[in-house]
Enzyme design. Structure first.
Site: not given
Ligand code: PA5
Length: 446
Positions: A288, A309, A423
């Site tokens: 951010e 792995h 949003k």
């Protein structure tokens, strides 16, 4: 005194010491901007002096509030998302017994659960089911007070708590952490008489773990927030001067030298499952802060040896645009020795008598050599042990480096305008009042 240590030797095949040092003047300038408040986003520098300036009275108040919740509740649900969630989660996971939720003995049991960090209907339904007829409390954390995810979780759990206890009793088990004056949560807390703590205006979410946002859930989980702050305070002192002894400066310059040399992705690597959420917290802090203006090192994280792995192949032989920063914990908290086995069918007797941690350390060293040989520069940050004081150091170390690094990239490290895009669309799709035009526009695209 033991302290965290930064080693950049294993990047020198990719960038030279001179290339790293060439960034020192700009990094020193960035550091000065943080100290003097003269850089981009200077309204959000409250975290810089926070460890030194946290009053003892506030720590005592947080401890007292944690004690009330611990004594009256079997579970405390910390509700929050992003910076209002990840710091507490990271520290609690790093310090907790790996099976704390299943422990019945109080010393190793953790009673802090998390909600509001997703909108999973099953998650919330199952949480409500778990809490049915249980003694529980809520810490609701939202700086803005209007973030959708925590608001939904709080509405559900508040209603449940009130129906289990009645409104008056329920309000004694709810603590709100929010803005001092404004926002929906502040208004509700005042109306309902909740105990509250303040998130200062000048501390952004992802820099708030050393405020009540992180400290209260960490204290409720039974950990020593004074030691956490002591560690942060030590690191605050260690990162004031723009010299070779400043670990944040070294980390910031090294990762930016690598970025300029084409290494666009940084992988934070741990060899301790308890550090998984520390990687999540770090991803938010750097992602951010730096990912803007079409710039920024992409922060990724892996948990080794588990991910050797799964992601090991890519890291060893995939596109050479990555570098690694390894979080290496010097000492395990417990001792487990590998036993001898007469049949030795698994061929492991050559390890009999060795500690599991000694094997882990060789996995770490072997991987480091293999990755460096494979063209993946490695930085190593050594942490003496998973203890409050060292986590406090590490948190502040990364925060300070993040500020310097953001300024080296020439971005504002303290805003997050890009978070709003999803949003807006979500509100338009949900037909939130006030979003009529956006709703029409987005529906036309579907
Ligand atoms: O770093 C940030 O500021 C954000 O990620 C916020 O922490 C997150 O969106 C939560 O916001 P709030 O605490 O206002 O609910």
């Amino acid at each position: 005194m033991k302290t965290i240590n930064v080693n950049v030797k294993e990047v020198l095949g990719t960038v030279t010491a001179e290339q790293i040092q060439a960034l020192n003047p700009a990094a020193a300038e960035g550091l000065e901007k943080l100290h003097k408040g003269t850089g981009l986003g200077s309204d959000f520098l409250g975290w810089v002096n926070l460890p030194e300036e946290t009053p003892d009275g506030l720590v005592a108040e947080i401890e007292a509030s944690a004690k009330v919740l611990r004594e009256s509740c079997d579970y405390v649900v910390a509700i929050g998302i992003g910076g209002s969630y990840l710091g507490a989660k990271a520290v609690i996971e790093a310090l907790s017994d790996s099976f704390s939720m299943l422990r019945s003995d109080d010393a190793r049991r953790c009673r802090v659960l998390f909600a509001g960090q997703n909108i999973g209907e099953d998650y919330l339904n199952e949480l409500q089911d778990l809490l049915r007829d249980k003694k529980f409390g809520i810490i609701v954390i939202s700086k803005s007070g209007t973030t959708t995810e925590p608001a939904i979780a709080f509405r559900l759990l508040k209603e449940q708590l009130e129906s289990q206890l009645g409104k008056a009793e329920a309000s004694k088990r709810i603590v709100a952490i929010t803005d001092e004056h404004k926002g929906a949560l502040r208004q509700l807390a005042t109306e309902e008489g909740y105990k509250t703590f303040v998130i200062a205006d000048n501390v952004g979410g992802r820099f708030s773990v050393l405020t009540p946002v992180g400290l209260l859930p960490i204290a409720v989980a039974g950990f020593d927030i004074r030691a956490l702050l002591d560690g942060a305070r030590r690191m605050q002192k260690a990162t004031v001067a723009a010299n070779d002894e400043n670990p944040s400066l070294l980390y910031a310059t090294t990762r930016n030298a690598l970025y300029r040399a084409g290494k666009k992705i940084e992988i934070l690597v741990n060899y301790n499952p308890k550090l998984h959420f520390f990687g999540e917290w770090w991803k938010q802090l750097y992602g951010e802060s730096e990912g803007k203006d079409h710039k920024g090192i992409f922060p990724a994280a892996v948990d080794n040896s588990t991910d050797l792995h799964s992601m090991g192949q890519w890291i060893q032989e995939g596109e050479r645009t990555i570098f690694e920063t390894v979080l290496s914990v010097e000492s395990a908290q417990h001792t487990t020795v590998i036993p001898s086995d007469e049949a030795n069918l698994d061929g492991l007797n050559y390890l009999a008598g060795k500690r599991v941690d000694a094997v882990n350390k060789m996995a770490e060293l072997g991987t480091r050599i293999a990755h460096v040989d494979g063209g993946v520069p490695n930085m190593r940050i050594t942490i003496p042990a998973l203890k409050e004081e060292y986590l406090g150091e590490l948190i502040y170390f990364f925060e300070k480096a993040c500020g310097i690094s953001g300024y080296l990239l020439d971005v504002n490290p303290f805003n997050q305008p890009g978070v709003e895009a999803y949003k807006r669309n979500m509100f338009a799709l949900l037909e939130k009042p006030g979003y009529e035009a956006e709703t029409a526009a987005i529906k036309a695209r579907l």
